[in-house]
Write an enzyme that holds these catalytic residues in place. Structure first.
Site, PDB file in Angstrom:
ATOM      1  N   LYS A   8      43.260   4.661  90.985  1.00 37.93           N
ATOM      2  CA  LYS A   8      44.333   4.965  90.046  1.00 37.93           C
ATOM      3  C   LYS A   8      45.445   4.945  90.505  1.00 37.93           C
ATOM      4  O   LYS A   8      45.756   5.869  91.662  1.00 37.93           O
ATOM      5  CB  LYS A   8      43.921   6.283  89.320  1.00 37.93           C
ATOM      6  CG  LYS A   8      44.592   6.480  87.962  1.00 37.93           C
ATOM      7  CD  LYS A   8      44.289   7.645  87.272  1.00 37.93           C
ATOM      8  CE  LYS A   8      44.956   7.981  86.083  1.00 37.93           C
ATOM      9  NZ  LYS A   8      44.691   9.150  85.140  1.00 37.93           N
TER      10      LYS A   8
ATOM     11  N   SER B  59      43.603   8.505  80.178  1.00 43.20           N
ATOM     12  CA  SER B  59      44.592   7.669  80.950  1.00 43.20           C
ATOM     13  C   SER B  59      44.318   6.912  81.724  1.00 43.20           C
ATOM     14  O   SER B  59      44.795   6.081  82.133  1.00 43.20           O
ATOM     15  CB  SER B  59      46.057   8.809  81.452  1.00 43.20           C
ATOM     16  OG  SER B  59      45.273   9.427  82.422  1.00 43.20           O
TER      17      SER B  59
ATOM     18  N   SER C 223      41.304  12.677  80.613  1.00 43.28           N
ATOM     19  CA  SER C 223      41.564  11.389  81.203  1.00 43.28           C
ATOM     20  C   SER C 223      40.315  10.714  81.981  1.00 43.28           C
ATOM     21  O   SER C 223      40.731   9.442  82.216  1.00 43.28           O
ATOM     22  CB  SER C 223      43.014  11.499  81.971  1.00 43.28           C
ATOM     23  OG  SER C 223      43.871  11.170  80.969  1.00 43.28           O
TER      24      SER C 223
HETATM   25  N1  GLN Z   1      45.145  12.126  76.608  1.00 47.11           N
HETATM   26  C1  GLN Z   1      45.740  13.377  77.159  1.00 47.11           C
HETATM   27  C2  GLN Z   1      47.267  13.429  76.984  1.00 47.11           C
HETATM   28  O1  GLN Z   1      47.689  12.460  76.778  1.00 47.11           O
HETATM   29  C3  GLN Z   1      44.953  13.849  78.525  1.00 47.11           C
HETATM   30  C4  GLN Z   1      45.686  12.907  79.362  1.00 47.11           C
HETATM   31  C5  GLN Z   1      45.160  13.197  80.885  1.00 47.11           C
HETATM   32  O2  GLN Z   1      43.977  13.783  81.035  1.00 47.11           O
HETATM   33  N2  GLN Z   1      45.699  12.970  81.797  1.00 47.11           N
HETATM   34  O3  GLN Z   1      47.696  14.450  77.463  1.00 47.11           O
END
Ligand code: GLN
Length: 494
Positions: free
Chosen positions: A79, A160, A184
């Site tokens: 990532k 994400s 995420s």
């Molecule tokens: N979708 C969540 C956010 O937008 C979680 C993102 C994450 O876990 N990095 O914050």
């Protein structure tokens, strides 16, 4: 000849070790799949040479009779939130474009030490803020999945870690790293029919991972099955003095202790997770999961997590608050982008760089975070959210006096179409409703594929465990995996 890109982590590691194929052959096969999948936009940067170099090193070690490591010969996707020495690291933001770190993140260094190789840097939501991979400066990732009704509408791979989920589901990598601040790893895994685990907060070092919300951020593996997640998590985890919140605990032998026999265990079903708006297929798959775990020998108990409905609002105060502080460092002086308009002073440069460098969602979070931390509103929002966080952690402690693990859906729906939610940030935030409570409580939690919905799209089941009990989570995941026998994969169209 085996199709090497159909193999997972364990099969590659074992096949390289016993000489069924070479690590170089594996790396070449995955490099070819990466190169042929530009349409998915899963990678921001491909690093085929890095994958080949690591493979050659593994093959040389094997020829010399040396140990190959936990991930020996396994190429993976990284990532693009992990700092990789000499390789562009952007967090999918314009503000970091061109930034080549002088150092390697602890987690990626551990993976290379364990014999893994890097196929490339994976796309993600900008600064890991998002649930659909649509906030990336480098464009959307397109899920390899399509609805079975023949409509070819491009779907979100989740976020994400959307590049990670798409790459693993599309066989561009046998496994990938993810990070999970509020879902995420789990939500994109659920959307793409793969497995992913967020370990207990502190298991994996945060050193060298671009910070989003430091009290929540955790790295973890995303792979095609539970065993592969256990193997990769062992390679990623461990105490790191460079991270003040790193757990000073030995890394358990999760792989060796995997067992889908759950006799004597209790599984809690949180009643507050039966929410309005949850898709009927998701509820049916939850019931199916309960039946599978009963078949594996568990006793099912009702549990209550009464503060669940406050988790999402608390998360969307705490995470932006921490983000607004963490992202203050991107000022045009140190990393990546610098916008220096004619005749500009230092303040102008900060303003121009940040205005140009951050995407809309990142700016929204910085503004929310700055607001909730401002003197007049701190107690009303930030302090209140921290109190709610404590209550949520207490809810889980109470529940875990009655059960060993908790079973719930990972997401309220299957994957949605790209573009369907971008105009409604609150609807997008709701995706995380089942994922965020475990994040706020710092608990290990995993998503495993449970089946397909009526549109032919994957659904995930989530298992949440007690602090440090990744083994319990993995074992329950394995019991589900053995019964779900999920073998569906996206049909190749790219
Ligand atoms: N979708 C969540 C956010 O937008 C979680 C993102 C994450 O876990 N990095 O914050």
């Amino acid at each position: 000849m085996t199709n090497l890109t159909e193999l997972g982590v364990a099969a590659i590691r074992d096949g390289v070790a016993d000489g069924s194929f070479t690590a170089l052959e594996v790396a070449e096969a995955f490099n070819a799949n990466v190169a042929a999948a530009a349409a998915l936009n899963a990678f921001i940067v491909a690093t085929p040479e890095a994958a080949l170099d690591a493979a050659r090193a593994t093959d040389a070690r094997r020829a010399a009779g040396q140990p190959l490591g936990k991930m020996g010969g396994v190429p993976i996707g990284m990532k693009d939130l992990f700092a990789t020495k000499g390789v562009q690291t952007t967090a999918a933001s314009h503000i970091l474009e061109g930034f080549k770190p002088e150092y390697e993140s602890t987690v990626s260094a551990k993976l290379w030490d364990a014999g893994a190789g890097m196929l490339g840097k994976l796309n993600l939501d900008q600064f890991a803020m998002g649930s659909s991979n649509e906030t990336s400066y480098f464009g959307n990732v397109i899920s390899p999945w399509r609805r079975s009704d023949g409509g070819n509408a491009p779907l979100a791979p989740g976020g994400s870690s959307g590049g990670s989920s798409a790459a693993v589901a599309a066989r561009l990598a046998p496994a990938a790293t993810g990070t999970d601040t509020g879902g995420s790893i789990r939500q994109p895994a659920a959307f793409t029919g793969i497995s992913g685990i967020k370990p207990t907060y502190g298991r994996c070092s945060r050193w060298g991972i671009v910070a989003f919300a430091s009290s929540l951020d955790q790295a973890g593996p995303m792979a095609r099955d539970v065993t592969d997640c256990a193997i990769m998590l062992e390679a990623m985890a461990g105490f790191d003095p460079k991270d003040a919140t790193s757990l000073d605990m030995a890394v358990p032998e999760w792989e060796a202790n995997l067992s889908g026999d759950l006799r004597g265990k209790k599984v809690g079903i949180p009643r507050e997770y039966r929410m309005d708006g949850t898709d009927a297929d998701v509820l049916a798959s939850w019931d199916q999961g309960i039946a599978w775990l009963k078949d594996a020998g568990v006793e099912v108990v009702d549990v209550s997590l009464p503060h669940t409905k406050y988790a999402l609002p608390a998360y969307y105060i705490i995470a932006p608050a921490e983000a607004s502080s963490n992202l203050a460092r991107y000022d045009g002086v140190r990393y990546g982008l610098r916008d220096l308009p004619e005749g500009a002073n230092l303040q102008d440069m900060y303003a121009a760089t940040r205005a140009d460098g951050f995407g809309a969602e990142v700016k929204r979070r910085i503004m929310i975070g700055t607001y909730v931390l401002s003197a007049g509103f701190y107690d009303a929002y930030y302090t209140q959210a921290q109190k709610v966080r404590t209550l949520i952690a207490q809810d889980f402690r109470n529940a875990f006096t009655l059960c060993d693990v908790i079973l719930a859906p990972t997401t309220p729906t299957a994957a949605f179409g790209l573009g369907d939610m971008v105009s409604d940030p609150l609807a997008m935030y709701l995706n995380d409703v089942f994922a965020v409570p475990a994040s706020l409580a710092g608990l290990p939690a995993m998503s495993v594929p449970a089946g397909l919905n009526r549109e032919g799209l994957p659904l995930g089941l989530q298992i949440v465990g007690k602090p440090f009990d990744e083994q319990g989570v993995l074992n329950a995941g394995l019991a589900i995996e053995q019964r779900a026998a999920f073998s569906a994969k996206p049909e190749r169209w790219w």
